[in-house]
Motif scaffolding. Sequence first.
Motif, PDB file in Angstrom:
ATOM      1  N   ASN A 111       0.809  -1.221   0.000  1.00 34.06           N
ATOM      2  CA  ASN A 111       0.000   0.000   0.000  1.00 34.06           C
ATOM      3  C   ASN A 111       0.840   1.268   0.000  1.00 34.06           C
ATOM      4  N   SER A 112       2.135   1.131  -0.268  1.00 35.87           N
ATOM      5  CA  SER A 112       3.020   2.292  -0.272  1.00 35.87           C
ATOM      6  C   SER A 112       2.970   3.012  -1.615  1.00 35.87           C
ATOM      7  N   GLU A 113       3.266   4.314  -1.578  1.00 33.87           N
ATOM      8  CA  GLU A 113       3.373   5.111  -2.799  1.00 33.87           C
ATOM      9  C   GLU A 113       4.537   6.084  -2.648  1.00 33.87           C
ATOM     10  N   ILE A 114       5.303   6.234  -3.711  1.00 31.46           N
ATOM     11  CA  ILE A 114       6.401   7.205  -3.753  1.00 31.46           C
ATOM     12  C   ILE A 114       6.090   8.188  -4.875  1.00 31.46           C
ATOM     13  N   ILE A 115       6.239   9.474  -4.605  1.00 26.23           N
ATOM     14  CA  ILE A 115       6.000  10.492  -5.626  1.00 26.23           C
ATOM     15  C   ILE A 115       7.306  11.184  -5.974  1.00 26.23           C
ATOM     16  N   PHE A 116       7.398  11.654  -7.214  1.00 25.41           N
ATOM     17  CA  PHE A 116       8.646  12.157  -7.777  1.00 25.41           C
ATOM     18  C   PHE A 116       8.336  13.359  -8.650  1.00 25.41           C
ATOM     19  N   GLY A 117       8.890  14.511  -8.283  1.00 25.89           N
ATOM     20  CA  GLY A 117       8.771  15.707  -9.100  1.00 25.89           C
ATOM     21  C   GLY A 117      10.104  16.037  -9.724  1.00 25.89           C
ATOM     22  N   THR A 118      10.098  16.431 -10.985  1.00 22.32           N
ATOM     23  CA  THR A 118      11.349  16.712 -11.676  1.00 22.32           C
ATOM     24  C   THR A 118      11.142  17.798 -12.725  1.00 22.32           C
ATOM     25  N   ARG A 119      12.248  18.324 -13.218  1.00 21.87           N
ATOM     26  CA  ARG A 119      12.235  19.288 -14.314  1.00 21.87           C
ATOM     27  C   ARG A 119      13.129  18.746 -15.425  1.00 21.87           C
ATOM     28  N   ILE A 120      12.575  18.636 -16.627  1.00 24.30           N
ATOM     29  CA  ILE A 120      13.310  18.097 -17.773  1.00 24.30           C
ATOM     30  C   ILE A 120      13.200  19.101 -18.910  1.00 24.30           C
ATOM     31  N   THR A 121      14.344  19.625 -19.349  1.00 21.02           N
ATOM     32  CA  THR A 121      14.393  20.639 -20.418  1.00 21.02           C
ATOM     33  C   THR A 121      13.331  21.724 -20.200  1.00 21.02           C
ATOM     34  N   ASN A 122      13.363  22.314 -19.011  1.00 16.33           N
ATOM     35  CA  ASN A 122      12.509  23.445 -18.633  1.00 16.33           C
ATOM     36  C   ASN A 122      11.036  23.095 -18.469  1.00 16.33           C
ATOM     37  N   GLN A 123      10.692  21.815 -18.482  1.00 14.79           N
ATOM     38  CA  GLN A 123       9.320  21.394 -18.260  1.00 14.79           C
ATOM     39  C   GLN A 123       9.225  20.594 -16.958  1.00 14.79           C
ATOM     40  N   PHE A 124       8.159  20.861 -16.180  1.00 15.30           N
ATOM     41  CA  PHE A 124       7.952  20.152 -14.925  1.00 15.30           C
ATOM     42  C   PHE A 124       7.150  18.877 -15.171  1.00 15.30           C
ATOM     43  N   HIS A 125       7.511  17.825 -14.410  1.00 17.37           N
ATOM     44  CA  HIS A 125       6.812  16.551 -14.514  1.00 17.37           C
ATOM     45  C   HIS A 125       6.610  15.985 -13.116  1.00 17.37           C
ATOM     46  N   PHE A 126       5.525  15.223 -12.971  1.00 13.82           N
ATOM     47  CA  PHE A 126       5.210  14.601 -11.687  1.00 13.82           C
ATOM     48  C   PHE A 126       4.829  13.147 -11.917  1.00 13.82           C
ATOM     49  N   PHE A 127       5.474  12.233 -11.155  1.00 14.43           N
ATOM     50  CA  PHE A 127       5.270  10.804 -11.346  1.00 14.43           C
ATOM     51  C   PHE A 127       4.876  10.140 -10.024  1.00 14.43           C
ATOM     52  N   LEU A 128       4.040   9.090 -10.143  1.00 14.90           N
ATOM     53  CA  LEU A 128       3.592   8.309  -9.003  1.00 14.90           C
ATOM     54  C   LEU A 128       4.033   6.858  -9.182  1.00 14.90           C
ATOM     55  N   PHE A 129       4.721   6.317  -8.160  1.00 12.54           N
ATOM     56  CA  PHE A 129       5.151   4.925  -8.160  1.00 12.54           C
ATOM     57  C   PHE A 129       4.301   4.135  -7.178  1.00 12.54           C
ATOM     58  N   LYS A 130       3.761   3.009  -7.634  1.00 11.41           N
ATOM     59  CA  LYS A 130       2.988   2.117  -6.778  1.00 11.41           C
ATOM     60  C   LYS A 130       3.628   0.735  -6.768  1.00 11.41           C
ATOM     61  N   PHE A 131       3.298  -0.043  -5.738  1.00 10.38           N
ATOM     62  CA  PHE A 131       3.917  -1.356  -5.544  1.00 10.38           C
ATOM     63  C   PHE A 131       2.812  -2.392  -5.371  1.00 10.38           C
ATOM     64  N   ARG A 132       2.659  -3.245  -6.368  1.00 13.79           N
ATOM     65  CA  ARG A 132       1.617  -4.267  -6.323  1.00 13.79           C
ATOM     66  C   ARG A 132       2.185  -5.581  -6.856  1.00 13.79           C
ATOM     67  N   ASN A 133       1.922  -6.677  -6.138  1.00 18.96           N
ATOM     68  CA  ASN A 133       2.325  -8.014  -6.585  1.00 18.96           C
ATOM     69  C   ASN A 133       3.810  -8.079  -6.935  1.00 18.96           C
ATOM     70  N   CYS A 134       4.618  -7.474  -6.058  1.00 18.36           N
ATOM     71  CA  CYS A 134       6.084  -7.480  -6.193  1.00 18.36           C
ATOM     72  C   CYS A 134       6.570  -6.729  -7.430  1.00 18.36           C
ATOM     73  N   LYS A 135       5.731  -5.868  -7.983  1.00 19.14           N
ATOM     74  CA  LYS A 135       6.100  -5.096  -9.161  1.00 19.14           C
ATOM     75  C   LYS A 135       5.938  -3.604  -8.887  1.00 19.14           C
ATOM     76  N   VAL A 136       6.804  -2.824  -9.504  1.00 18.00           N
ATOM     77  CA  VAL A 136       6.722  -1.363  -9.420  1.00 18.00           C
ATOM     78  C   VAL A 136       6.046  -0.837 -10.679  1.00 18.00           C
ATOM     79  N   SER A 137       5.017  -0.035 -10.521  1.00 20.26           N
ATOM     80  CA  SER A 137       4.392   0.634 -11.665  1.00 20.26           C
ATOM     81  C   SER A 137       4.595   2.132 -11.520  1.00 20.26           C
ATOM     82  N   VAL A 138       4.722   2.818 -12.642  1.00 24.19           N
ATOM     83  CA  VAL A 138       4.928   4.263 -12.621  1.00 24.19           C
ATOM     84  C   VAL A 138       3.977   4.909 -13.610  1.00 24.19           C
TER      85      VAL A 138
END
Length: 253
Positions: A111-138
């Motif tokens: 039930n854990s979640e990790i969030i990640f904010g970044t800037r790539i070539t002057n554009q902002f991006h936001f990603f969510l990582f989830k953990f289900r069935n021993c797999k990481v999804s983004v």
Amino acid sequence: MTLIVAWAGFDDKSRHRRKVSSLYIAADSRINWNGTSRYDGHQKVFASVKHPEIFGFCGDVTFCNMAISQIMTKIDSDILFDPDETDKHNIVATEMQYMLGSYPNIGSVENSEIIFGTRITNQFHFFLFKFRNCKVSVSEWPITEEKGRKIYFGGSGKDSFNANWIQVDHDKDENHMTTRNVYHCVARTISQCADSQVGGVPQLVGLYRVGAGRQFGIVKDGTCYFGGQLCKDLPNLTNLEWRNDNFERVDVH
């Protein structure tokens, strides 16, 4: 055992031309054991000191803290990806998957979640990582004004935050549709939350159009905190930018 919220700031150009000018992640500072013991000084949000990367988490404290700390060390050591890498999120997901594969208490991560904010070539991006069935999804989450600048909220305190947000969003005072509005709601929820798993002092990281990630100091009731921890008699507190419950910049002295 967390409240974590991410939101964006926009510049002051006309509404049809506004662009993202900042990203923020805030969290409470409380962790719990067995529903009874608790500690109000645990770091839950992280900012690179060299690159435009910020992280936060909710869920399994041991795994999430370990994963983010190791990934952040590799980022700041310039061994994980190049500054202009466009596939950062997948590289980070691969690192998490490797760590997850050898983690002994995999069930606690579900039930854990990790969030990640970044800037790539002057554009902002936001990603969510989830953990289900021993797999990481983004997945990438959109950054738009339509949601009132709020991008994501999670953890055991999310329902309390959402209730406060509905009230704040209806108030439509001078802070309506501002970054201050979101932080007000975060601080109010942490101080008033009926969920005993949420508490302590807010902690905050941010990302702007230039420079690396930033970790902010928080002044609450005349006392200074950094990463949820009390700051007392440290010699260089002016090296940080400090914010109060109103999200105002304040003189640490």
